[in-house]
Design a protein around this motif. Structure first.
Motif, PDB file in Angstrom:
ATOM      1  N   THR D 233      -1.020   0.151  -3.993  1.00 15.02           N
ATOM      2  CA  THR D 233      -0.259   1.382  -4.296  1.00 15.02           C
ATOM      3  C   THR D 233       0.063   2.168  -3.045  1.00 15.02           C
ATOM      4  O   THR D 233       1.182   2.620  -2.840  1.00 15.02           O
ATOM      5  N   GLU D 234      -0.951   2.359  -2.178  1.00  9.08           N
ATOM      6  CA  GLU D 234      -0.660   3.140  -0.977  1.00  9.08           C
ATOM      7  C   GLU D 234      -1.188   2.485   0.283  1.00  9.08           C
ATOM      8  O   GLU D 234      -2.143   2.951   0.900  1.00  9.08           O
ATOM      9  N   PRO D 235      -0.588   1.335   0.675  1.00  5.13           N
ATOM     10  CA  PRO D 235      -1.056   0.655   1.890  1.00  5.13           C
ATOM     11  C   PRO D 235      -0.850   1.534   3.111  1.00  5.13           C
ATOM     12  O   PRO D 235       0.108   2.303   3.179  1.00  5.13           O
ATOM     13  N   ARG D 236      -1.780   1.388   4.041  1.00  7.65           N
ATOM     14  CA  ARG D 236      -1.751   2.225   5.219  1.00  7.65           C
ATOM     15  C   ARG D 236      -0.722   1.732   6.240  1.00  7.65           C
ATOM     16  O   ARG D 236       0.033   2.496   6.809  1.00  7.65           O
ATOM     17  N   GLU D 237      -0.686   0.460   6.439  1.00  2.00           N
ATOM     18  CA  GLU D 237       0.116  -0.091   7.534  1.00  2.00           C
ATOM     19  C   GLU D 237       1.563  -0.383   7.109  1.00  2.00           C
ATOM     20  O   GLU D 237       1.812  -0.794   5.975  1.00  2.00           O
ATOM     21  N   ASP D 238       2.467  -0.236   8.038  1.00  2.47           N
ATOM     22  CA  ASP D 238       3.872  -0.565   7.763  1.00  2.47           C
ATOM     23  C   ASP D 238       4.057  -2.021   7.361  1.00  2.47           C
ATOM     24  O   ASP D 238       4.782  -2.352   6.445  1.00  2.47           O
ATOM     25  N   THR D 240       2.058  -4.141   6.042  1.00  2.00           N
ATOM     26  CA  THR D 240       1.595  -4.425   4.687  1.00  2.00           C
ATOM     27  C   THR D 240       2.640  -3.974   3.676  1.00  2.00           C
ATOM     28  O   THR D 240       3.000  -4.713   2.745  1.00  2.00           O
ATOM     29  N   ARG D 241       3.106  -2.759   3.881  1.00  2.00           N
ATOM     30  CA  ARG D 241       4.063  -2.202   2.942  1.00  2.00           C
ATOM     31  C   ARG D 241       5.306  -3.099   2.852  1.00  2.00           C
ATOM     32  O   ARG D 241       5.772  -3.459   1.778  1.00  2.00           O
ATOM     33  N   GLU D 242       5.766  -3.490   4.022  1.00  2.00           N
ATOM     34  CA  GLU D 242       6.957  -4.339   4.089  1.00  2.00           C
ATOM     35  C   GLU D 242       6.735  -5.664   3.366  1.00  2.00           C
ATOM     36  O   GLU D 242       7.547  -6.103   2.565  1.00  2.00           O
ATOM     37  N   PHE D 243       5.585  -6.269   3.666  1.00  2.00           N
ATOM     38  CA  PHE D 243       5.271  -7.562   3.043  1.00  2.00           C
ATOM     39  C   PHE D 243       5.244  -7.426   1.521  1.00  2.00           C
ATOM     40  O   PHE D 243       5.863  -8.207   0.804  1.00  2.00           O
ATOM     41  N   LEU D 244       4.534  -6.415   1.038  1.00  2.00           N
ATOM     42  CA  LEU D 244       4.417  -6.243  -0.406  1.00  2.00           C
ATOM     43  C   LEU D 244       5.776  -5.985  -1.032  1.00  2.00           C
ATOM     44  O   LEU D 244       6.090  -6.460  -2.110  1.00  2.00           O
ATOM     45  N   LYS D 245       6.606  -5.221  -0.295  1.00  2.00           N
ATOM     46  CA  LYS D 245       7.916  -4.871  -0.829  1.00  2.00           C
ATOM     47  C   LYS D 245       8.802  -6.120  -0.998  1.00  2.00           C
ATOM     48  O   LYS D 245       9.249  -6.425  -2.103  1.00  2.00           O
ATOM     49  N   THR D 246       8.996  -6.863   0.101  1.00  2.00           N
ATOM     50  CA  THR D 246       9.836  -8.067  -0.018  1.00  2.00           C
ATOM     51  C   THR D 246       9.243  -9.010  -1.033  1.00  2.00           C
ATOM     52  O   THR D 246       9.951  -9.660  -1.787  1.00  2.00           O
ATOM     53  N   PHE D 247       7.924  -9.055  -1.060  1.00  2.00           N
ATOM     54  CA  PHE D 247       7.281  -9.988  -1.950  1.00  2.00           C
ATOM     55  C   PHE D 247       7.582  -9.656  -3.396  1.00  2.00           C
ATOM     56  O   PHE D 247       7.983 -10.505  -4.180  1.00  2.00           O
TER      57      PHE D 247
END
Ligand SMILES: Nc1ncnc2c1ncn2[C@@H]1O[C@H](COP(=O)(O)OP(=O)(O)OP(=O)(O)O)[C@@H](O)[C@H]1O
Ligand SMILES: Nc1ncnc2c1ncn2[C@@H]1O[C@H](COP(=O)(O)OP(=O)(O)OP(=O)(O)O)[C@@H](O)[C@H]1O
Ligand SMILES: [Mg+2]
Ligand SMILES: [Mg+2]
Lengths: 230, 223, 260, 254, 254
Positions: D233-238, D240-247
């Motif tokens: 829900t609230e990843p700290r690192e950019d 991670t966020r990017e990976f989860l998003k594209t994924f």
């Protein structure tokens, strides 16, 4: 007269019938040489395959060149080499053994490739799974790898058995009395080459048909349930 | 060592071997296609003749065939009132190439059958006759597929040429026997002989590989 | 082959079997030996300019002649009744006795072919050579006879013990013993094999196919002339034939030999 | 894992990696392809060697032994002992195709642990039952679907009674409709057994449900780790966020 | 096509199918997978035989000849003559991989129609230009993208100057970004040439634009046919509606 059996040259059919027992004596030698050559080839091939798969270049590389060398030089010349050169270094084998050895040496090169291909077709995943289950390397090879490799290896080896049989006549040059040599001697003495040579051809045809059928049956009988072969 | 004195007769023999290998390989390729396409033919006599020839030449020993052609065929010819006394070169070339032909036929057949059905359909849609489809579409596509097997057959054939020395053709193996007869230097002669065959086989395999890339150049990817 | 056709062609096709000193090719590819040397003289006398030489295995000589692969065999092939049925022979050109090649020091103490009929030793012969008949007449069992493809293999066959002796003509044996550099020797005190109450001696001549009567007759005529010359004697002695061998060659006619 | 370095040729695949898993913990590793996820599991299973660093499993060094107080490279017997701690489930199942399901499961207990045939059969029964494959015990792997094969592979690993289970993308070689059955088995395992579990997967929803902790790997280092609620829900690192998003974009879209 | 029946073994693939296409008409066939769309085209191209029924192409029976007024099975020479009427473009392009683009296009005009090499080259130039592939004439098919290969395949079919062109899903083996170039070529063809066109496709938007009529196939029969405006907006049959619905759902979602 050969092997104490006289022949009768009254006409071609009688002649053929009278020399058949003599040729069958030669046939026995042909089969013996085939089997012995096959065993030698299968064993030497395994050694070569093992050497080639060793990860030390200094061992695997010469083994590879040697295999290629064996594959690329004529059986006839290898036979002469073993027959005339080995004795110069004090290694005297009877002609029959030399002949079988030459067949074995030539075919070990082909057979080592069969082993290699058979073993390589088994995925790395199998070894890794075995390792993860802590199965010992020896048991991994004998219980996991070999049973899967054998159904791929045996038919190919069987085909080489038939090829070896067809190469046995070459051994006649070192005085082994296999079928062709017997036929030639009969021809030399009776001055009738057609009958003995044609008979030998026919016998060979029968022999290879039987052997091929045998290989096929063996192949069908092999336990290979579940093993994906392609 | 007087190895150098061997070189002359051996080279002479090598030249015979090379020519013999060349002729029998070429003729063998012709037989391969003849038998291979014959096996696929729709005409029964054609198919059965091909199958019979393939089985006979695969099922018997090359040396037996060689002796038969050389010693027995003339006698048969006499009985039939024909002159079938083949000179050694002809008997040798014929035996070798019939052998390649029998083995090569299976290669040809397999490769032709491996051409996808869709290619036959495309050809039919363009109104090619079955024969045109075979010669213009199927066979040219099958050839690169055959090359690796033909390479092996060619090397095998080169080795098999040594057997013609036994019917008195002056090839490399024959000349070597002559030299050894004279010098009784088995080690030197046979070592040299093995190396010469090995060298010729390597060159032949290299040439076949070049040919393989050449006939298969349309398969290469990349713009 | 037809004599006129050969004259027209200008080439006589002659076969030898690579047997020193009867007929062989030297390293340069030149034909040597008693047979070829005499054949060269005869060809010249017949006005045939060129000889085309063929080397083949001894066993293939007669089939080759029958298959018209050459016109004449100059291998000093022994004139034997059963061969006379297959080919035509010239009058004898040479005569030679038998010999036995054994390993150095003659470890098995062999002095004749008869020994092999009784002992367990093995004797080698060349494929197609007439020693087989002699051995069979002496009742040597087939499994004690080793057949080799050509003379050159005899030395190694004997030195390696694949056979205990090699049966061949005395000249061949002498030649082989000399070439083996001491590894083999001629069996001393050789007892000539006796078949049908007669010591075996062979008479060698040129052989032709059955339809070459004219050629055979022409060769016979020149051979008879040539055998009277010193040149012929020189050829004989040059290749190690004894004076006895030479004079014996006049003792029999081909007709006698063929009759057996 | 302390400062572990793993190289393939020139490529450094794990770059001074530090990473801990507590006993009984269930940890999911996520990350882009080639980030070294499989490599971590394979090193633990001793299928790959390491170039630098130290690894301890159950308090004992994995790739080293202590002799006279100094660490020396581990002997094969030490490795064998350590492997007993762990079981692994592969992406490609890697069942032994020439053995029946039952023999796949009993082979190792009998020949490695030295169990009697009867005892091993009983154990096989237990675990095949657990994964719902008891009815197929006499079939060969080639007669089973991918999902069934993977369940057998899980039973096979469990039959060695490991304390740690390693799963390397156990569902990604499966047809979509078969994924569920395998995840159900793994979920049951995580709930009913006190196993330490290390799982590489791309099934984010599943990871969220079963893991105590999610680790995001990239380029051979741990970029971020957190309990799943936080991670997803609230990843700290950019990164991670990017990976989860594209994924999530590509997956949910498909 | 009258009452055409086609069976593969037990399966009846075309079930007393009746179906007409007028000269110059552009007809699109749509329908679920396995409904027999390809089979219809393949029968017209004489790649499949029929079991019952009659087919007329350009007024002449396709699979029969009239002898003494009675229909007898067609001879090969009759089939060859009929095939000259038609050209076909396959889903998998089916170019001859061992010939250059130019030879692909000239081979059949030279060896079937008996054109001179020069004449065939001129024709190849014309059609390769039409499909925009003239710059690639000396390449081999393996050096081209899928879209380029399909355009060559179209030129190859055109070079035989057929009156009827059959397209079997010409774009479904292509990556999405290459579909456009092929459709553009087909559209141009339909606008500039007086060809009869029979097209199987899943590109509904495209079908709507170029066809005079759309046919919906299911289970070997024509369920419904209508001009595209009507077919796509107010289909009569339930099955059509359902097909178009699921189709548009999955496609537009992807
Ligand atoms: N045996 C090997 N030899 C060389 N390189 C390897 C080997 N095994 C893995 N690699 C490389 O190591 C890197 C990490 O591989 P790893 O399999 O651990 O990635 P991953 O995170 O599991 O990726 P994926 O999600 O694709 O499975 C990759 O770049 C891979 O190419
Ligand atoms: N050669 C064949 N042998 C047996 N059955 C076949 C053959 N070709 C096609 N079929 C069957 O005929 C039916 C119709 O096939 P066809 O290819 O015409 O369908 P389609 O409408 O083109 O489907 P798709 O959209 O998948 O291309 C299918 O059920 C197929 O399985
Ligand atoms: Mg991985
Ligand atoms: Mg279709």
């Amino acid at each position: 007269m050969l092997f104490g059996i006289e022949w009768n040259t009254a006409n071609d059919w009688v002649f053929a019938w009278s020399i058949l027992p003599i040729l069958l004596r030669g046939l026995v030698v042909t089969i013996e040489a085939t089997l012995l050559g096959f065993v030698v080839g299968a064993a030497l091939g395994l050694v070569l395959a093992a050497l080639k798969s060793v990860r030390i270049r200094l061992i695997s590389w010469p083994a590879r060149v040697f295999t290629e060398f064996l594959r690329d030089t004529p059986l006839l010349v290898q036979l002469f080499f073993l027959y005339y050169v080995l004795p110069e270094y004090g290694l005297v084998l009877p002609a029959f053994l030399t002949g079988a050895l030459a067949l074995g040496v030539q075919y070990s090169a082909y057979m080592s490739e069969v082993y290699r291909a058979g073993l390589e077709s088994i995925t790395r995943g199998q070894t890794e799974a075995a390792r993860a289950l802590d199965i010992s390397p020896l048991r991994t090879f004998t219980v996991i790898i070999l049973p899967q490799a054998i159904p791929r290896i045996v038919p190919a080896l069987g085909n080489y058995l038939v090829s070896i049989m067809k190469d046995v006549p070459v051994l006649s040059v070192v005085s082994i009395l296999e079928m062709l040599n017997v036929a030639r001697i009969i021809g030399d003495r009776s001055f009738n080459y057609m009958v003995p040579l044609t008979l030998v051809g026919a016998l060979y045809l029968i022999l290879t048909l039987i052997a091929s059928a045998g290989v096929r049956i063996l192949d069908e009988r092999l336990p290979k349930r579940g093993i994906p072969l392609h | 060592m007087d190895w150098l004195s061997y070189l002359n007769p051996l080279m002479e023999g090598a030249w015979v071997t090379i020519r013999l290998a060349l002729y029998s390989t070429l003729l063998g390729a012709v037989f391969s296609f003849l038998f291979g396409i014959g096996r696929l033919s729709r005409s029964l006599p054609c198919r059965w003749t091909s199958i019979a020839l393939i089985e006979v030449f695969r099922g018997t020993s090359l040396l037996v065939q060689l002796f038969w052609l050389f010693f027995a065929l003339p006698v048969l010819g006499q009985a039939l009132g024909m002159d079938l006394r083949l000179p050694p070169v002809v008997a040798g070339t014929l035996a070798l190439s019939l052998n390649i032909g029998a083995y090569g036929a299976e290669v040809v057949r397999g490769a032709i059958q491996a051409v996808p059905r869709s290619q036959h359909e495309a050809a039919k849609a363009l109104d090619f006759t079955p024969r045109q489809t075979m010669w213009r579409i199927a066979i040219p596509q099958a050839i690169p597929e055959m090359m690796p097997s033909f390479c092996n057959l060619a090397v095998q054939n080169l080795k098999d040429t040594a057997l013609v020395s036994l019917i008195g053709l002056g090839d490399l193996a024959f000349q070597a026997e002559r030299v050894r007869n004279f010098t009784q230097d088995s080690v030197g002669v046979y070592t040299l002989l093995l190396l010469m065959y090995f060298g010729m086989a390597l060159v032949l395999a290299g040439l076949m590989r070049l040919l393989e890339t050449h006939v298969g150049r349309w398969r290469a990817r990349g713009v | 082959a037809d004599l006129d056709a050969i004259r027209d062609r200008g080439t006589l096709r002659v076969a030898v079997a690579n047997e020193i000193p009867y007929g062989y090719m030297d390293l340069k590819g030149e034909a040597k030996g008693v047979g070829p040397d005499v054949a060269k003289h005869i060809a010249k006398a017949l006005g045939i300019g060129k000889i085309e030489w063929t080397t083949t295995a001894f066993g293939s000589l007669i089939p080759g002649l029958q298959a018209d692969r050459y016109d004449m065999v100059a291998a000093e092939m022994a004139i034997l009744p059963q061969r006379c049925k297959q080919v035509l022979y010239s009058e004898p050109n040479s005569s030679y006795g038998e010999g036995l090649l054994v390993a150095k020091g003659n470890p098995k103490n062999l002095h004749g072919y008869e020994s092999f009929a009784n002992s367990g030793g093995k004797i080698a012969i060349m494929a197609g050579a007439d020693q087989l008949e002699i051995l069979q007449a002496l009742k040597v069992p087939a499994d004690r006879i080793v057949t080799i493809a050509n003379n050159a293999d005899a030395i190694s066959t004997v030195t390696t013990g694949r056979a205990d002796g090699y049966a061949a003509t005395s000249l061949t044996v002498g030649e082989l013993a000399a070439k083996s550099k001491g590894k083999t020797e001629v069996a001393s005190d050789f007892k000539d094999p006796v078949v049908d109450g007669q010591a075996v001696r062979s008479w060698g001549g040129f052989a032709f196919s059955k339809d070459s009567g004219a050629l055979r007759d022409a060769v016979n005529k020149e051979l008879a002339k040539f055998k009277k010359t010193d040149d012929w004697k020189k050829i004989m002695s040059g290749y190690g034939f004894s004076a006895e061998d030479a004079s014996q060659s006049f003792e029999r006619s081909t007709a006698q030999l063929c009759a057996g | 894992m302390d400062q572990v370095v793993k190289r393939f040729g020139d490529a450094t695949v794990l770059d001074h990696l530090d990473f801990q898993v507590a006993k009984g913990e269930k940890v999911t590793i996520i990350g882009p392809s080639g980030s070294g996820k499989s490599t971590v599991l394979r090193i633990l299973m001793t299928l790959e060697t390491i170039d630098e660093g130290l690894i301890h499993v159950a308090g004992k060094p994995l790739w080293h032994e202590y002799r006279d107080g100094r660490p020396v490279p581990a002997s094969e017997s030490h490795l064998r002992a350590m492997r007993k701690e762990m079981g692994m489930v592969f992406q490609q199942f890697n069942l032994f195709p020439h053995m029946t399901v039952r023999r796949n499961v009993t082979e190792s207990p009998v020949h490695v642990l030295g169990l009697s045939k009867a005892e091993a059969d009983r154990r096989a029964h237990e675990y095949l039952d657990l994964v719902g494959m008891i009815d197929h015990a006499d079939k060969f792997p080639s007669q089973l679907s991918g999902g069934q094969q993977q369940r057998v592979a899980i039973a096979r690993a469990l039959a060695m009674r490991p304390n740690i289970m390693l799963f390397d993308e156990p569902t990604s070689a499966l047809d979509p409709e078969l994924v569920g059955e395998v995840l159900t088995v793994i979920r049951r395992l995580s709930e009913e057994h006190d196993l330490t579990m290390l799982l590489v997967t791309h099934e984010m929803e599943f990871a969220r449900q079963i893991s105590d902790r999610v680790c995001f790997f990239d380029k051979g280092v741990v970029v971020e780790q957190a309990p799943p609620e936080i991670m997803f829900t609230e990843p700290r690192e950019d990164r991670t966020r990017e990976f989860l998003k594209t994924f999530i974009d590509t997956r949910q879209g498909g």
